[in-house]
Every structure is written in structure tokens, then in C-alpha cells.
Motif scaffolding. Structure first.
Motif, PDB file in Angstrom:
ATOM      1  N   LEU A 269       0.849  -1.192   0.000  1.00  0.00           N
ATOM      2  CA  LEU A 269       0.000   0.000   0.000  1.00  0.00           C
ATOM      3  C   LEU A 269       0.890   1.249   0.000  1.00  0.00           C
ATOM      4  CD1 LEU A 269      -2.640  -1.064   2.656  1.00  0.00           C
ATOM      5  CD2 LEU A 269      -3.150  -0.552   0.274  1.00  0.00           C
ATOM      6  N   TYR A 270       0.463   2.275  -0.749  1.00  0.00           N
ATOM      7  CA  TYR A 270       1.219   3.524  -0.866  1.00  0.00           C
ATOM      8  C   TYR A 270       0.283   4.688  -0.560  1.00  0.00           C
ATOM      9  CZ  TYR A 270       4.015   0.545  -4.065  1.00  0.00           C
ATOM     10  OH  TYR A 270       4.740  -0.464  -4.653  1.00  0.00           O
ATOM     11  N   ARG A 271       0.733   5.618   0.258  1.00  0.00           N
ATOM     12  CA  ARG A 271      -0.033   6.829   0.541  1.00  0.00           C
ATOM     13  C   ARG A 271       0.630   8.016  -0.145  1.00  0.00           C
ATOM     14  NH1 ARG A 271       0.124   8.451   5.840  1.00  0.00           N
ATOM     15  NH2 ARG A 271      -1.604   9.850   5.427  1.00  0.00           N
ATOM     16  N   LEU A 272      -0.137   8.673  -1.038  1.00  0.00           N
ATOM     17  CA  LEU A 272       0.369   9.815  -1.790  1.00  0.00           C
ATOM     18  C   LEU A 272      -0.432  11.065  -1.466  1.00  0.00           C
ATOM     19  CD1 LEU A 272       0.695   8.297  -5.397  1.00  0.00           C
ATOM     20  CD2 LEU A 272       2.396   8.273  -3.577  1.00  0.00           C
ATOM     21  N   ARG A 273       0.206  12.214  -1.673  1.00  0.00           N
ATOM     22  CA  ARG A 273      -0.487  13.500  -1.707  1.00  0.00           C
ATOM     23  C   ARG A 273      -0.318  14.065  -3.101  1.00  0.00           C
ATOM     24  NH1 ARG A 273       2.597  16.680   1.308  1.00  0.00           N
ATOM     25  NH2 ARG A 273       4.064  15.022   1.871  1.00  0.00           N
ATOM     26  N   VAL A 274      -1.424  14.448  -3.730  1.00  0.00           N
ATOM     27  CA  VAL A 274      -1.418  14.882  -5.122  1.00  0.00           C
ATOM     28  C   VAL A 274      -1.984  16.280  -5.232  1.00  0.00           C
ATOM     29  CG1 VAL A 274      -2.281  14.386  -7.441  1.00  0.00           C
ATOM     30  CG2 VAL A 274      -1.678  12.489  -5.907  1.00  0.00           C
TER      31      VAL A 274
END
Length: 329
Positions: A321-326
Motif C-alpha cells: 500500500l502507498y499513501r500519496l499526496r497529489v
């Protein structure tokens, strides 16, 4: 608001050891995308005797919890401790895309025919949506097996559903992928407009697409080369001025056909690795076979995005799982 997603986010940060003290520069993948953390906590685990892997799609449920779909037709409910429920969907499916409708029912794509089906929360088949003949797998249509409906998303307002093909149809220019829509009519989805999206090259397909709050689309492009690893890119697409291609038999660069306008947000190979390791060659050890994506929060200009990789139940791959801010331009 205290939700399962918030707890999952905290657990993910704890799993990676990524501290809030990290500077934005150290977390940046590009000017538009930053990675907060990753987690391998689900990798090679089981729940109630069911393998937790082969994950191809994510969706936020109506209660704020997280749904994860396996391409072996199991729908998991996740909380901060891991899987908290599992439902096996009936039918001969290669399930790839997932959207949760406003009444809580699940819309699921399958690559087999392909199909889009609606299920109850308990896994009962309620409806099959119509599919254009050309998008069916040959010889019934012009699609190639295992290269059909991958991504699925509901646009803001819930009146339009959109599914992305993974690769081009036979007779279309390689790298030109069709996005099919359905519009809600008296409570049921009917076939709507279709759009063309051009990937960065014929070796790249579209494993996932997600609507932004302003109606644009986050589009994942992905490829794999043995001995090199995965290519994973995140783009922003706008269908506002794109041509409806539903009546165009072959997309071969005809004058006047406008594809979805695309803006590169990030190549995930440029993200900091955050200490991740890979079991096979990768341009960045953080990368794996990323297939699922969902928007978990944010507003019109900045989003929180969660990605998941499909390990194909392969010892050389990882469920991550990857948590990004876009940031959206």
C-alpha cells in the motif's frame, strides 16, 4: 472524523517508519506528487483461510471503511489491523475494477468477457451493465483477452460511471486506449460516451482510473520489462473537449479526433524509496505491480490517494500500500 482510513493511515506510517519531520523535498516524487508512506503489512497474509493478495482495486465504502478487490473475486474489508471481512463474488470473473455506488452496492469490472456487474454488499449479483460489442474479447469483439476493463470510477454526483480498457483494441493504434462511460437513467446505467486516451507508448497500459472532485481523471499507466521492472506513472486527464469515439470503428490518428488531454503528475520511479526493498529488479525498490488506486480525501486542488500493488500470488512480488499526496494544477 475518526474513520478506518485514518487508523489505516496511522498504521501505514508506523509500518514504514516515515516521520512527519521529513521535509516535503525528501518526500517529493515530482512538483505535484509526494509520498507519505508505504506498508507491506498485507503481504503474503491470509484471512479466514483466504489468501490476501492479487489486489487489483481499492474503494472507499459509504461508512468510510476501505474495500479491496482481489482479481480472484474476493472483496475484502480492511481496517487498521488488516482484513476484517471477506466476500467471494459468484461467477467466472477476473475482477479488476471497483466502485461503491451511493446505495452501497458494488460495481465490479471483469476482464473475462469483459463485463461490469453490480453486487449487493453480501455479494449477490444484482445487474449486468451493457457492453459495446467492439470492446468484447475476440472473436466476439476486437479486444484481447486479459487486456480489457481494468479501471472503474464514478464521476462526481454519481450519474456517470467510467471504465478504462487496459490496452488498445485490434485495429486501433497501439497505445490508444478506450474509456467507456455509462449514464444513470431512471436508476439504471445505460451506455454513454466513449473517449480515447493515449498512453506514453504501446508497452504501457491503464490499470486504474479515478475521478477527481472536479470531474477530471487520475490515470495510472503501467508496464513491465523483465530484468528491469515496472514503469508506473500517474497522469491527470480531462475529457472536457475529447471526441466521443463510440461511433468510430478504428482509432488510427484520424484528423479531428481529440483524445483526452493528459498532464503528467509523476513517474513513481522518481519517488524516494523510503527504505523499501524489492524481490526482483526494479528501477526503484519502492515499485511493484501497482494496479489499484482510490482517492481517500482532500479537496479540489489537493488529494490524498492510496495505491495498492497486485502480487499475483508470486514470491517475487509484494502486496504493498502507498499513501500519496497529489496537487492538481
Amino acid at each position: 472524523m475518526r474513520t478506518v482510513l485514518a487508523a489505516l493511515a496511522a498504521a501505514t506510517l508506523a509500518a514504514t517508519g516515515t516521520a512527519n519531520a521529513d521535509t516535503p523535498r525528501k518526500q517529493a516524487c515530482s512538483a505535484s506528487v509526494a509520498i507519505d508512506s508505504f506498508s507491506d503489512a498485507l503481504d503474503k497474509t491470509t484471512y479466514d483461510g483466504v489468501y490476501v493478495g492479487n489486489l487489483s482495486a481499492l474503494a472507499v465504502d459509504r461508512d468510510g471503511s476501505l474495500a479491496a478487490l482481489s482479481d480472484r473475486s474476493t472483496l475484502f474489508r480492511l481496517d487498521a489491523r488488516g482484513p476484517a471481512g471477506a466476500v467471494t463474488l459468484p461467477g467466472d470473473l477476473d475482477s479488476e475494477g471497483l466502485a461503491v455506488d451511493r446505495d452501497g452496492t458494488r460495481l465490479v469490472t471483469s476482464e473475462t468477457e469483459p463485463s461490469v456487474r453490480r453486487y449487493s454488499r453480501e455479494g449477490e449479483l444484482l445487474e449486468r451493465l451493457p457492453v459495446p460489442p467492439d470492446l468484447r474479447v475476440a472473436p466476439a469483439g476486437r479486444a484481447t483477452a486479459n487486456q480489457t476493463f481494468e479501471g472503474l470510477t464514478l464521476l462526481p454526483g454519481g450519474l456517470t460511471l467510467l471504465a478504462s480498457m487496459e490496452y488498445a483494441l485490434a485495429g486501433d493504434t497501439p497505445g490508444t486506449v478506450r474509456f467507456q462511460t455509462w449514464t444513470r437513467d431512471h436508476g439504471r446505467f445505460r451506455l454513454g460516451a466513449q473517449y480515447a486516451y493515449r498512453t506514453d507508448g504501446p508497452a504501457l497500459g491503464v490499470p486504474e482510473v479515478q475521478a477527481t472532485p472536479d470531474g477530471r481523471l487520475l490515470v495510472l499507466e503501467r508496464g513491465f520489462e523483465a530484468g528491469v521492472g515496472n514503469t508506473v506513472r500517474l497522469n491527470l486527464a480531462d475529457q472536457g473537449h475529447a471526441t466521443d469515439t463510440s461511433r468510430i470503428d478504428h482509432l488510427t490518428g484520424q484528423p479531428g479526433v481529440r483524445t483526452l488531454h493528459k498532464t503528467r503528475l509523476a513517474d513513481l520511479a522518481d519517488c524516494p524509496s523510503l527504505g523499501a526493498t524489492a524481490r526482483q529488479p526494479q528501477p526503484n525498490p519502492l515499485l511493484d505491480n501497482i494496479e489499484g488506486m482510490t482517492v481517500t480525501g482532500g479537496g479540489r486542488k489537493a488529494l490524498k490517494v492510496l495505491l495498492v500493488s497486485d502480487d499475483n500470488q508470486n514470491p517475487a512480488q509484494t502486496t504493498r500500500l502507498y499513501r500519496l499526496r497529489v496537487r492538481l494544477g
